[in-house]
Design a protein around this motif. Structure first.
Motif, mmCIF file in Angstrom:
data_model
loop_
_atom_site.group_PDB
_atom_site.id
_atom_site.type_symbol
_atom_site.label_atom_id
_atom_site.label_comp_id
_atom_site.label_asym_id
_atom_site.label_seq_id
_atom_site.Cartn_x
_atom_site.Cartn_y
_atom_site.Cartn_z
ATOM 1 N N ASP A 56 -0.855 1.994 -14.159
ATOM 2 C CA ASP A 56 -0.752 1.512 -15.390
ATOM 3 C C ASP A 56 0.814 1.775 -15.841
ATOM 4 N N ASN A 57 1.476 2.349 -14.896
ATOM 5 C CA ASN A 57 3.069 2.579 -15.483
ATOM 6 C C ASN A 57 3.855 1.813 -14.569
ATOM 7 N N LEU A 58 4.863 0.917 -15.347
ATOM 8 C CA LEU A 58 5.802 0.103 -14.933
ATOM 9 C C LEU A 58 6.754 0.623 -14.084
ATOM 10 N N HIS A 59 7.245 1.775 -14.183
ATOM 11 C CA HIS A 59 8.309 2.510 -13.228
ATOM 12 C C HIS A 59 7.643 2.687 -11.903
ATOM 13 N N ILE A 60 6.488 3.210 -11.802
ATOM 14 C CA ILE A 60 5.802 3.639 -10.692
ATOM 15 C C ILE A 60 5.667 2.373 -9.725
ATOM 16 N N ARG A 61 5.192 1.409 -10.746
ATOM 17 C CA ARG A 61 4.922 -0.056 -9.878
ATOM 18 C C ARG A 61 6.250 -0.533 -9.166
ATOM 19 N N GLN A 62 7.481 -0.587 -10.059
ATOM 20 C CA GLN A 62 8.643 -0.813 -9.230
ATOM 21 C C GLN A 62 9.011 0.061 -8.477
ATOM 22 N N ALA A 63 8.795 1.120 -8.418
ATOM 23 C CA ALA A 63 9.373 2.024 -7.152
ATOM 24 C C ALA A 63 8.467 1.718 -6.083
ATOM 25 N N PHE A 64 7.206 1.325 -5.991
ATOM 26 C CA PHE A 64 6.401 0.959 -4.719
ATOM 27 C C PHE A 64 6.933 -0.475 -4.304
ATOM 28 N N ALA A 65 7.380 -1.330 -5.331
ATOM 29 C CA ALA A 65 7.912 -2.601 -4.855
ATOM 30 C C ALA A 65 9.453 -2.454 -4.032
ATOM 31 N N LEU A 66 9.974 -1.648 -4.803
ATOM 32 C CA LEU A 66 11.371 -1.577 -4.157
ATOM 33 C C LEU A 66 11.821 -0.655 -2.964
ATOM 34 N N ALA A 67 10.508 0.111 -2.586
ATOM 35 C CA ALA A 67 10.526 0.819 -1.379
ATOM 36 C C ALA A 67 10.286 -0.036 -0.141
ATOM 37 N N ILE A 68 9.896 -1.303 -0.275
ATOM 38 C CA ILE A 68 9.660 -2.232 0.723
ATOM 39 C C ILE A 68 10.789 -3.155 1.227
ATOM 40 N N ASN A 69 11.074 -2.955 2.509
ATOM 41 C CA ASN A 69 11.877 -3.908 3.067
ATOM 42 C C ASN A 69 11.184 -5.076 3.550
ATOM 43 N N LYS A 70 11.335 -6.018 2.644
ATOM 44 C CA LYS A 70 10.421 -7.166 3.010
ATOM 45 C C LYS A 70 11.032 -8.082 4.211
ATOM 46 N N THR A 71 12.313 -8.046 4.199
ATOM 47 C CA THR A 71 13.102 -8.603 5.339
ATOM 48 C C THR A 71 12.838 -8.156 6.807
ATOM 49 N N LEU A 72 12.669 -6.768 6.953
ATOM 50 C CA LEU A 72 12.412 -6.069 7.985
ATOM 51 C C LEU A 72 10.696 -6.636 8.459
ATOM 52 N N LEU A 73 10.125 -6.736 7.503
ATOM 53 C CA LEU A 73 8.560 -7.158 7.612
ATOM 54 C C LEU A 73 8.614 -8.430 8.240
ATOM 55 N N ALA A 74 9.307 -9.450 7.884
ATOM 56 C CA ALA A 74 9.446 -10.695 8.293
ATOM 57 C C ALA A 74 9.946 -10.908 9.554
ATOM 58 N N ASP A 75 10.930 -9.874 9.904
ATOM 59 C CA ASP A 75 11.699 -10.164 11.203
ATOM 60 C C ASP A 75 10.786 -9.583 12.205
ATOM 61 N N LYS A 76 10.401 -8.289 11.982
ATOM 62 C CA LYS A 76 10.006 -7.372 13.059
ATOM 63 C C LYS A 76 8.311 -7.417 13.179
ATOM 64 N N ILE A 77 7.604 -7.808 12.251
ATOM 65 C CA ILE A 77 6.235 -7.973 12.019
ATOM 66 C C ILE A 77 5.802 -9.602 12.371
ATOM 67 N N TRP A 78 6.385 -10.475 11.589
ATOM 68 C CA TRP A 78 5.959 -11.676 11.606
ATOM 69 C C TRP A 78 6.905 -12.480 12.585
ATOM 70 N N LYS A 79 8.003 -11.779 13.259
ATOM 71 C CA LYS A 79 8.695 -12.558 14.282
ATOM 72 C C LYS A 79 9.448 -13.570 13.692
ATOM 73 N N GLY A 80 9.894 -13.536 12.537
ATOM 74 C CA GLY A 80 10.651 -14.737 11.950
ATOM 75 C C GLY A 80 9.863 -15.968 11.575
ATOM 76 N N SER A 81 8.354 -15.956 11.985
ATOM 77 C CA SER A 81 7.387 -17.115 11.659
ATOM 78 C C SER A 81 7.467 -17.122 10.057
ATOM 79 N N TYR A 82 7.454 -16.092 9.322
ATOM 80 C CA TYR A 82 7.408 -16.034 7.957
ATOM 81 C C TYR A 82 8.789 -15.820 7.154
ATOM 82 N N ILE A 83 8.911 -16.082 5.987
ATOM 83 C CA ILE A 83 10.162 -16.055 5.299
ATOM 84 C C ILE A 83 10.094 -14.962 4.145
ATOM 85 N N ALA A 84 10.926 -13.770 4.330
ATOM 86 C CA ALA A 84 10.689 -12.715 3.324
ATOM 87 C C ALA A 84 11.219 -13.389 1.854
ATOM 88 N N THR A 85 10.236 -12.854 0.845
ATOM 89 C CA THR A 85 10.519 -13.429 -0.496
ATOM 90 C C THR A 85 10.195 -12.306 -1.526
#
Length: 581
Positions: free
Chosen positions: A316-345
């Motif tokens: 219910d707190n905006l800044h906690i939500r933002q913290a969880f979002a910005l702790a994620i490296n989506k580029t790493l997920l797309a490259d390492k988990i999805w092997k480049g088959s998906y696009i980080a966004t």
């Protein structure tokens, strides 16, 4: 028609993007000569977008279908007035032509001649009116009808039980071959909303006879699409055969088989032993399999995301939500988990359709999808102070609910997210892998019906318009607004509700440039508010046997009804070892 001028402009842009991105489907070209296999081999056993990762369909009632598997099956069996073709342009199905009144509110549809249900019963405008009316009735319990057909005049009153029918009011049938639909507002995407399954035509006779169980009796008739049901064995498979009364191009296939696989990766093993004509690819095999001749790939208007329940602490707190979002490296997920088959966004509206905003930034102005660990830590501390948590240990236990559907890569992604939050924020997150149908049902009826604190979701476009991504997901009382955007008691609830009013304004705009700019602004504010944490934009890919000819799947992951007439099995090898049952 005024609508078509704007729609065709955006759709032409979309088509150009799609063609530039990946070209045609594998096995779809008719330039190469292929010898058609004997009639007893004209069987397509397919799991793509249908049976992979599910134990059964949730439903094949058009009024109730909402996930991609259900919609694919429904679209093979039923049709409505309109559909979207391979290039996502409006295409007449039951409707041969249509026109719009000068005030933009009334649409008149002229039906194709001699329409019939699969049992041979004549299909008229009265059946179309009945089907739309039925979908909106509260007794039907459709979660999709009101917000896809909510622009039909008095549909809200019908849906909430204030009136008994809109037939004779906003659904008019001056003769058997004509239906007029009166809208409440001149929205520029009205025709697109009628392409969703809840607007498809069903046979009243079957529903009167069997009630809620009518779809278990589709072998008796009721179909309006290119196929009809031959056999439906729950939790095993559905078998379809051509509908001889279909008004469009008749299928060349003798059977279309949808087997169910609860574990999605199992389809790969069965494909390799010629038990299936297509399969998904486990990510562990993607790098090597993308060079195979039977590999295919094309764009998909689809986003994988995480959603936080704004009514449950600590989200219910905006800044906690933002913290969880910005702790994620989506580029790493797309490259390492999805092997480049998906696009980080960071985007809600996917690349490749009208409404995509190339200048969108991530939460708190962060550029790119790689996150910002330092800012995430700072935002977490700010949010904890606002919420009265003196230490991380005081933050309520956090559980992320998801459904892997047996797909190991998805489990790996969830584990990687868990590790990122632990390493960046020092917060432990519990993972809960549950049945996909259960998760989908519980997050498709608004925030009051959502039991989850934090969940993984997936949305694919129903039609290529921003309203399908913005208002339908985050609008006031929208069924898919299970995160409670605007319907919560958080500090930002008032600004969220103001944004919901802007959505309503944008939906009605006739100037496409002004409308686009408004949606772009709204999307940026939703991203900043963490309405979703978009993770990746998916692509469609898989393996398909070289004997399968003519298959075309559009960017919505659907085969348009009339395109089934081009699909057949050739003598090319290898091929699934299946014959007409």
């Amino acid at each position: 028609m005024k609508l078509m001028q704007k729609s065709l402009l955006s759709l032409c842009l979309l088509c150009a993007l799609l063609v530039a991105a990946c070209g045609n489907d594998a096995n779809s070209s008719q330039n190469t000569q292929h010898t058609k296999a004997p009639a007893n081999k004209q069987v397509l056993s397919t799991v793509f977008a249908v049976g992979a990762g599910i134990p059964d369909f949730n439903t094949v009632d058009p009024a109730l279908a909402y996930n991609i598997a259900d919609v694919n099956a429904v679209s093979a069996i039923f049709t409505g007035l309109l559909t979207l073709d391979y290039n996502l342009r409006i295409h007449g199905q039951l409707a041969q032509s249509w026109d719009r009144s000068s005030d933009g509110l009334t649409w008149t549809f002229h039906l194709k001649p001699n329409l019939k249900f699969s049992d041979g019963t004549p299909l008229t405008s009265h059946d179309i009116a009945y089907s739309i009316d039925r979908a909106l009735l509260p007794a039907t319990k459709s979660t999709t009808a009101l917000y896809y057909m909510g622009y039909i005049k008095n549909s809200d009153k019908l849906s909430n039980g204030a009136i008994k029918t809109i037939i004779g009011d906003s659904l008019l049938t001056p003769d058997d071959n004509t239906i007029k639909i009166v809208s409440s507002k001149p929205v520029p995407f009205f025709l697109e909303t009628l392409t969703y399954p809840c607007a498809f035509t069903v046979e009243k006779r079957l529903i009167d006879a069997y009630g809620a169980q009518w779809t278990d009796h589709l072998t008796e008739g009721g179909s309006t699409g290119p196929f009809k049901v031959k056999r439906y064995i729950h939790n095993q498979e559905m078998d379809l055969i051509p509908d001889s009364n279909y008004y469009g191009a008749k299928p060349q296939l003798k059977e279309l088989v949808y087997p169910f696989y609860k574990n999605e990766d199992t389809t790969y093993k069965d494909y390799m032993t010629d038990r299936l004509d297509d399969a998904t690819i486990p990510l562990s095999n993607y790098s090597q399999d993308k060079t195979r001749k039977d590999f295919w790939k094309k764009p998909y208007l689809s986003i994988d995301y995480l959603a936080m329940n704004f009514s449950k602490k600590p989200f219910d707190n905006l800044h906690i939500r933002q913290a969880f979002a910005l702790a994620i490296n989506k580029t790493l997920l797309a490259d390492k988990i999805w092997k480049g088959s998906y696009i980080a966004t960071n985007h809600i509206i996917p690349e490749g359709q009208y409404g995509y905003y190339p200048n969108l930034s991530g939460p708190a102005g962060v550029k790119g999808p790689a996150g910002d660990p330092a800012l995430a830590k700072k935002l977490l501390q700010q949010g904890m102070q606002e919420a009265g948590y003196s230490s991380i240990n005081q933050i309520p236990q956090i559980a992320l609910t998801y459904s892997s559907s047996g797909k190991q890569a998805f489990r790996d992604e969830m584990t990687a997210l868990q590790q990122m939050w632990q390493q960046v924020l020092g917060v432990s997150v519990k993972l809960d892998d549950i049945d996909g149908n259960t998760l989908s049902s519980n997050t498709s009826n608004g925030v009051s019906a959502n039991p989850y604190q934090f969940y993984a979701g997936h949305w694919a476009a129903d039609y290529p318009d921003p309203q399908d991504w913005i208002t339908i997901q985050f609008g006031k009382d929208a069924a898919d607004n299970s995160m409670g955007f605007g319907q919560n008691n958080g500090a930002n609830a008032a600004s969220e509700r103001a944004l919901q009013q802007q959505m309503v304004t944008a939906d009605l705009m006739q100037d496409s440039n002004a409308r686009l700019a408004t949606y772009n602004k709204i999307e940026q504010e939703i991203v900043d508010d963490i309405g979703w944490i978009s993770i990746v934009q998916e692509t469609q890919y898989g393996l398909r046997k070289p004997c399968v000819q003519g298959v075309r799947v559009n960017a919505l992951q659907l085969t348009p009804p009339d395109d089934w007439g081009n699909v057949y099995i050739s003598t090319d090898l290898p091929c699934a070892n299946v014959t007409v049952s």
